[in-house]
Scaffold this motif. Structure first.
Motif, mmCIF file in Angstrom:
data_model
loop_
_atom_site.group_PDB
_atom_site.id
_atom_site.type_symbol
_atom_site.label_atom_id
_atom_site.label_comp_id
_atom_site.label_asym_id
_atom_site.label_seq_id
_atom_site.Cartn_x
_atom_site.Cartn_y
_atom_site.Cartn_z
ATOM 1 N N SER A 1 -32.993 5.476 -140.969
ATOM 2 C CA SER A 1 -32.515 4.182 -141.420
ATOM 3 C C SER A 1 -31.031 4.179 -141.730
ATOM 4 N N GLU A 2 -30.392 5.370 -141.763
ATOM 5 C CA GLU A 2 -28.977 5.437 -142.076
ATOM 6 C C GLU A 2 -28.137 4.858 -140.951
ATOM 7 N N GLU A 3 -27.061 4.188 -141.330
ATOM 8 C CA GLU A 3 -26.112 3.726 -140.340
ATOM 9 C C GLU A 3 -25.212 4.887 -139.960
ATOM 10 N N PRO A 4 -24.865 5.039 -138.681
ATOM 11 C CA PRO A 4 -23.961 6.113 -138.285
ATOM 12 C C PRO A 4 -22.650 6.017 -139.049
ATOM 13 N N LYS A 5 -22.155 7.170 -139.497
ATOM 14 C CA LYS A 5 -20.904 7.205 -140.235
ATOM 15 C C LYS A 5 -19.759 7.525 -139.297
ATOM 16 N N THR A 6 -18.640 6.911 -139.544
ATOM 17 C CA THR A 6 -17.476 7.185 -138.722
ATOM 18 C C THR A 6 -16.859 8.488 -139.165
ATOM 19 N N GLU A 7 -16.113 9.106 -138.269
ATOM 20 C CA GLU A 7 -15.465 10.364 -138.600
ATOM 21 C C GLU A 7 -14.488 10.179 -139.752
ATOM 22 N N ALA A 8 -13.840 9.012 -139.820
ATOM 23 C CA ALA A 8 -12.850 8.777 -140.859
ATOM 24 C C ALA A 8 -13.484 8.716 -142.234
ATOM 25 N N ALA A 9 -14.774 8.355 -142.285
ATOM 26 C CA ALA A 9 -15.446 8.208 -143.569
ATOM 27 C C ALA A 9 -16.011 9.513 -144.070
ATOM 28 N N GLN A 10 -15.850 10.596 -143.324
ATOM 29 C CA GLN A 10 -16.451 11.863 -143.685
ATOM 30 C C GLN A 10 -15.393 12.820 -144.202
ATOM 31 N N SER A 11 -15.778 13.669 -145.158
ATOM 32 C CA SER A 11 -14.835 14.595 -145.772
ATOM 33 C C SER A 11 -14.748 15.871 -144.977
ATOM 34 N N ASN A 12 -14.101 16.894 -145.544
ATOM 35 C CA ASN A 12 -13.890 18.139 -144.823
ATOM 36 C C ASN A 12 -15.003 19.146 -145.016
ATOM 37 N N LYS A 13 -16.076 18.787 -145.720
ATOM 38 C CA LYS A 13 -17.179 19.722 -145.903
ATOM 39 C C LYS A 13 -17.956 19.895 -144.608
ATOM 40 N N THR A 14 -18.535 21.087 -144.436
ATOM 41 C CA THR A 14 -19.366 21.335 -143.268
ATOM 42 C C THR A 14 -20.802 20.976 -143.591
ATOM 43 N N PRO A 15 -21.646 20.747 -142.572
ATOM 44 C CA PRO A 15 -22.987 20.219 -142.811
ATOM 45 C C PRO A 15 -23.978 21.222 -143.344
ATOM 46 N N PHE A 16 -23.688 22.504 -143.262
ATOM 47 C CA PHE A 16 -24.708 23.482 -143.650
ATOM 48 C C PHE A 16 -24.318 24.174 -144.945
ATOM 49 N N LYS B 1 -33.925 18.228 -139.878
ATOM 50 C CA LYS B 1 -34.200 19.056 -141.047
ATOM 51 C C LYS B 1 -34.486 20.500 -140.647
ATOM 52 N N ALA B 2 -35.234 20.674 -139.557
ATOM 53 C CA ALA B 2 -35.544 22.025 -139.095
ATOM 54 C C ALA B 2 -34.266 22.762 -138.715
ATOM 55 N N THR B 3 -33.361 22.078 -138.015
ATOM 56 C CA THR B 3 -32.104 22.702 -137.599
ATOM 57 C C THR B 3 -31.254 23.086 -138.802
ATOM 58 N N PHE B 4 -31.136 22.174 -139.769
ATOM 59 C CA PHE B 4 -30.331 22.448 -140.950
ATOM 60 C C PHE B 4 -30.914 23.597 -141.771
ATOM 61 N N ALA B 5 -32.236 23.640 -141.891
ATOM 62 C CA ALA B 5 -32.877 24.695 -142.676
ATOM 63 C C ALA B 5 -32.654 26.066 -142.047
ATOM 64 N N ILE B 6 -32.803 26.145 -140.725
ATOM 65 C CA ILE B 6 -32.618 27.425 -140.042
ATOM 66 C C ILE B 6 -31.156 27.845 -140.100
ATOM 67 N N ALA B 7 -30.248 26.875 -139.946
ATOM 68 C CA ALA B 7 -28.817 27.180 -140.016
ATOM 69 C C ALA B 7 -28.450 27.728 -141.393
ATOM 70 N N ALA B 8 -29.056 27.170 -142.430
ATOM 71 C CA ALA B 8 -28.789 27.659 -143.788
ATOM 72 C C ALA B 8 -29.261 29.102 -143.943
ATOM 73 N N ASN B 9 -30.406 29.422 -143.352
ATOM 74 C CA ASN B 9 -30.922 30.790 -143.421
ATOM 75 C C ASN B 9 -30.019 31.774 -142.680
ATOM 76 N N LEU B 10 -29.384 31.300 -141.614
ATOM 77 C CA LEU B 10 -28.527 32.161 -140.796
ATOM 78 C C LEU B 10 -27.104 32.266 -141.338
ATOM 79 N N SER B 11 -26.766 31.440 -142.299
ATOM 80 C CA SER B 11 -25.386 31.317 -142.755
ATOM 81 C C SER B 11 -24.744 32.654 -143.110
ATOM 82 N N ASP B 12 -25.414 33.448 -143.947
ATOM 83 C CA ASP B 12 -24.834 34.724 -144.380
ATOM 84 C C ASP B 12 -24.658 35.689 -143.210
ATOM 85 N N SER B 13 -25.668 35.750 -142.335
ATOM 86 C CA SER B 13 -25.591 36.656 -141.179
ATOM 87 C C SER B 13 -24.447 36.269 -140.253
ATOM 88 N N LEU B 14 -24.245 34.970 -140.068
ATOM 89 C CA LEU B 14 -23.159 34.503 -139.212
ATOM 90 C C LEU B 14 -21.800 34.790 -139.850
#
Length: 280
Positions: free
Chosen positions: A265-280, A171-184
């Motif tokens: 508790s989440e089961e790892p998702k396979t790459e095939a089950a994931q869409s083209n959206k980015t995580p941040f 959560k900490a990584t995702f939150a900081i990445a979101a804050n940096l998004s515009d600057s990046l």
């Protein structure tokens, strides 16, 4: 203030160690998205009461004063520590001061994933506090001491133990990445570029394979990039270099759909089950 200077001249004291531990906790609270608890410290030593501002308190005093900013940060990695130096400038008076700090890479007998970030923050602290007028320091110190006494909060400082929850580090990584998004984005780094950089750096194909230590290190790296334009540029350069190296090697990359960290508790998702959206 004279008392604080004396502490800096003779750092190997119980007093210095207590203050340093309080600031370590504040940095970790900041990195993991927690509320900063302490702006002041107060304890008994040798029959006298020792009081002063923590790292968070110094930043608060600088904000109240206004016109104080960090313009330069340099750092060097040694075998067992990080050394950082910072230049703070008072834009009102034109004065400037330098601060430095050497942070060990080990803490409590284990590798400290926050060592680099601690070195950066403490170097900035040591530079900034030299520019804050004494009346402002006293104002902030008295305000928080009275508030602490009025609330009856006698909470003892506790240094966080290792082995935190992986979800918190995510959560900490995702939150900081979101804050940096515009600057990046302004520097030509897309969300997909950042995500692929993080996966390549950790040597994994999916975010589900990133372990707790790696999440913590990533959050520390991103948090450091938030502090100054120089460190942000350094991060962008590393991303571009790793991206270019991967393209030259014709290494295919995949994008993951997660826009929030998973729970344990989440089961790892396979790459095939994931869409083209980015995580941040």
């Amino acid at each position: 203030m004279a008392e604080e200077k004396k502490e800096e001249m003779v750092p190997v004291t119980a007093e210095y160690e207590v203050v340093d531990q309080v600031d370590d906790q504040a940095i970790i609270e900041l990195m993991t998205g927690q509320t900063i608890q302490d702006y002041v410290y107060s304890f008994k030593q040798g029959g006298r009461t020792v009081e002063g501002l923590t790292l968070a308190g110094i930043n608060e005093a600088a904000n109240r004063r206004g016109g104080i900013q960090v313009e330069e940060i340099e750092y060097e990695e040694l075998e067992n520590s990080w050394i950082a130096t910072a230049k703070a400038v008072d834009t009102i008076t034109g004065s400037s001061r330098y601060g430095a700090y050497e942070q060990p890479k080990m803490s409590g007998g284990r590798s400290d994933p926050f060592a680099f970030t601690k070195a950066i923050h403490k170097a900035q602290r040591n530079a900034i506090k030299q520019l804050i007028p004494v009346p402002v320091i006293r104002e902030v110190l008295n305000f928080y001491l009275h508030r602490k006494a009025g609330s009856g909060n006698s909470r003892q400082q506790q240094i966080p133990q290792g082995g935190g929850n992986i979800a918190q580090a995510q959560k900490a990584t995702f939150a900081i990445a979101a804050n940096l998004s515009d600057s990046l984005e302004e520097k030509g780094i897309t969300k997909a570029d950042l995500w692929n950089y993080m996966k390549r750096k950790c040597g994994v194909e999916s975010r589900n394979d990133i372990n707790e230590m790696q999440w913590t290190q990533l959050s520390a790296e991103l948090k450091a990039a938030e502090t100054t334009p120089q460190l942000l540029n350094d991060l962008c350069e590393r991303i571009k270099q790793l991206t270019a190296a991967a393209q030259e090697s014709d290494v295919p990359t995949t994008e993951e759909s997660e826009d929030k960290p998973s729970t344990p508790s989440e089961e790892p998702k396979t790459e095939a089950a994931q869409s083209n959206k980015t995580p941040f």
